[in-house]
Design an enzyme around this catalytic site. Structure first.
Site, PDB file in Angstrom:
ATOM      1  N   ASP A 119       0.415   9.495  35.831  1.00 27.00           N
ATOM      2  CA  ASP A 119      -0.077   8.285  36.500  1.00 27.00           C
ATOM      3  C   ASP A 119       0.342   8.235  37.973  1.00 27.00           C
ATOM      4  O   ASP A 119       0.067   7.252  38.661  1.00 27.00           O
ATOM      5  CB  ASP A 119       0.360   7.020  35.739  1.00 27.00           C
ATOM      6  CG  ASP A 119       1.861   6.843  35.682  1.00 27.00           C
ATOM      7  OD1 ASP A 119       2.570   7.805  35.333  1.00 27.00           O
ATOM      8  OD2 ASP A 119       2.334   5.734  36.000  1.00 27.00           O
ATOM      9  N   HIS A 120       0.994   9.307  38.448  1.00 29.02           N
ATOM     10  CA  HIS A 120       1.348   9.406  39.873  1.00 29.02           C
ATOM     11  C   HIS A 120       0.733  10.633  40.530  1.00 29.02           C
ATOM     12  O   HIS A 120       0.818  10.792  41.750  1.00 29.02           O
ATOM     13  CB  HIS A 120       2.867   9.413  40.039  1.00 29.02           C
ATOM     14  CG  HIS A 120       3.496   8.146  39.538  1.00 29.02           C
ATOM     15  ND1 HIS A 120       3.945   7.141  40.358  1.00 29.02           N
ATOM     16  CD2 HIS A 120       3.688   7.697  38.258  1.00 29.02           C
ATOM     17  CE1 HIS A 120       4.393   6.133  39.617  1.00 29.02           C
ATOM     18  NE2 HIS A 120       4.244   6.446  38.344  1.00 29.02           N
ATOM     19  N   HIS A 178       4.758   0.485  40.164  1.00 24.26           N
ATOM     20  CA  HIS A 178       4.052  -0.370  39.195  1.00 24.26           C
ATOM     21  C   HIS A 178       4.285  -1.843  39.497  1.00 24.26           C
ATOM     22  O   HIS A 178       5.302  -2.203  40.088  1.00 24.26           O
ATOM     23  CB  HIS A 178       4.537  -0.093  37.758  1.00 24.26           C
ATOM     24  CG  HIS A 178       4.189   1.260  37.257  1.00 24.26           C
ATOM     25  ND1 HIS A 178       3.018   1.531  36.580  1.00 24.26           N
ATOM     26  CD2 HIS A 178       4.854   2.438  37.346  1.00 24.26           C
ATOM     27  CE1 HIS A 178       2.981   2.823  36.259  1.00 24.26           C
ATOM     28  NE2 HIS A 178       4.086   3.400  36.717  1.00 24.26           N
ATOM     29  N   HIS A 196      14.643   8.474  35.933  1.00 25.36           N
ATOM     30  CA  HIS A 196      13.329   8.291  35.286  1.00 25.36           C
ATOM     31  C   HIS A 196      12.769   9.678  34.952  1.00 25.36           C
ATOM     32  O   HIS A 196      12.345   9.929  33.822  1.00 25.36           O
ATOM     33  CB  HIS A 196      12.419   7.515  36.230  1.00 25.36           C
ATOM     34  CG  HIS A 196      11.028   7.291  35.736  1.00 25.36           C
ATOM     35  ND1 HIS A 196      10.738   6.458  34.682  1.00 25.36           N
ATOM     36  CD2 HIS A 196       9.841   7.803  36.154  1.00 25.36           C
ATOM     37  CE1 HIS A 196       9.416   6.467  34.476  1.00 25.36           C
ATOM     38  NE2 HIS A 196       8.857   7.273  35.352  1.00 25.36           N
TER      39      HIS A 196
HETATM   40 FE    FE Z   1       4.582   5.511  36.512  1.00 22.37          FE
HETATM   41 ZN    ZN Z   2       6.741   7.605  35.871  1.00 20.07          ZN
END
Ligand code: FE
Ligand code: ZN
Length: 255
Positions: A60-61, A171, A114
């Site tokens: 998603d990046h 986000h 993360h």
């Molecule tokens: Fe993300």
């Molecule tokens: Zn991520």
């Protein structure tokens, strides 16, 4: 130095897209969640994409990397530790590196937790930090690849930037984060006020990003494990900050 222009937009479901535009025409996307959304934002602004700065390898990046590179010829800069997982990467960077983007200095800060190679891009002269999925507005990213001690250390790196730094995150989870925060610090009046403000903004179709570090230091419970009331509430006494941070992250995962 005149100001950098920064355009923020929502894409996918809750990803924040960011375009950074310098006076000389240099334009960087911070991450590429979705090629169509980035192209639409370029259309709105009238800017031409020259770079993508990738914070970490998650789809998603990075999903838009190859299409954007194909259509614009942009250069892709990303974290060295994850270079093999960043589609189209041209230049890899790591903690302590710096470079110049359209005349503006960019410092690379390693912020693992993360993901193991996650980096933050800090532009000191513009007081802007692009933190990916490490710090969110009143929240923080899930600790997926690293451990709590590592993530806490990464958050401390961000927390030690100048207090007027604008924080651009990956986000918009702001309302859920603020509600969780209030379960930890129910008497934090500024946090309560910021929740109301975020609810109003979201109802108006506005984005809650960026935030300012000063405000996060006062309202983001994940940056406040030293808070006496928090320790009392969690039944944790004189343990290391990262353990209190980890307990909050555990509770957020289950909330
Ligand atoms: Fe993300
Ligand atoms: Zn991520």
């Amino acid at each position: 130095m005149s100001a950098l222009e920064i355009h923020v937009f929502l894409c996918r479901k809750d990803n924040i897209g960011v375009l950074v535009h310098a006076e000389d025409g240099t334009t960087a996307a911070i991450d590429a969640p979705d090629a169509d959304a980035v192209l639409a934002a370029l259309d709105v602004t009238g800017w031409s994409l020259t770079h993508i700065l990738v914070t970490h390898h998650h789809g998603d990046h990075t999903a838009g990397n190859l299409e954007l590179k194909d259509k614009t010829g942009c250069r892709i800069i990303g974290p060295r530790g994850e270079a093999a997982r960043i589609p189209g990467i041209d230049v890899d960077v790591d903690d302590g590196d710096s470079f110049v983007l359209g005349g503006h200095r960019v410092e690379v800060i390693g912020t693992p937790g993360h993901t193991m190679g996650h980096v933050t891009y800090f532009m000191p002269d513009d007081r802007a930090a692009f933190v990916g999925d490490t710090l969110f507005v009143m929240g923080c990213g899930r600790v997926l690849e690293g451990n709590y001690e590592m993530m806490w250390h990464s958050l401390c790196r961000i927390a030690s930037l100048p207090r007027d730094t604008r924080i651009y995150c990956g986000h918009d989870y702001t309302i859920a984060n603020a509600r969780f925060g209030l379960s930890i610090e129910p008497d934090n009046a500024l946090l309560r006020h910021r929740l109301e403000d975020a609810e109003q903004r979201t109802a108006d179709g506005r984005i809650t990003v960026p935030t300012v570090l000063e405000q996060e230091l006062q309202t983001n419970v994940f940056l406040r494990p030293h808070n006496f009331g928090t320790r009392t509430r969690l039944g944790m006494g004189a343990v290391a900050d990262w353990r209190v941070f980890g307990e909050m992250r555990d509770r957020k995962n289950k909330s």
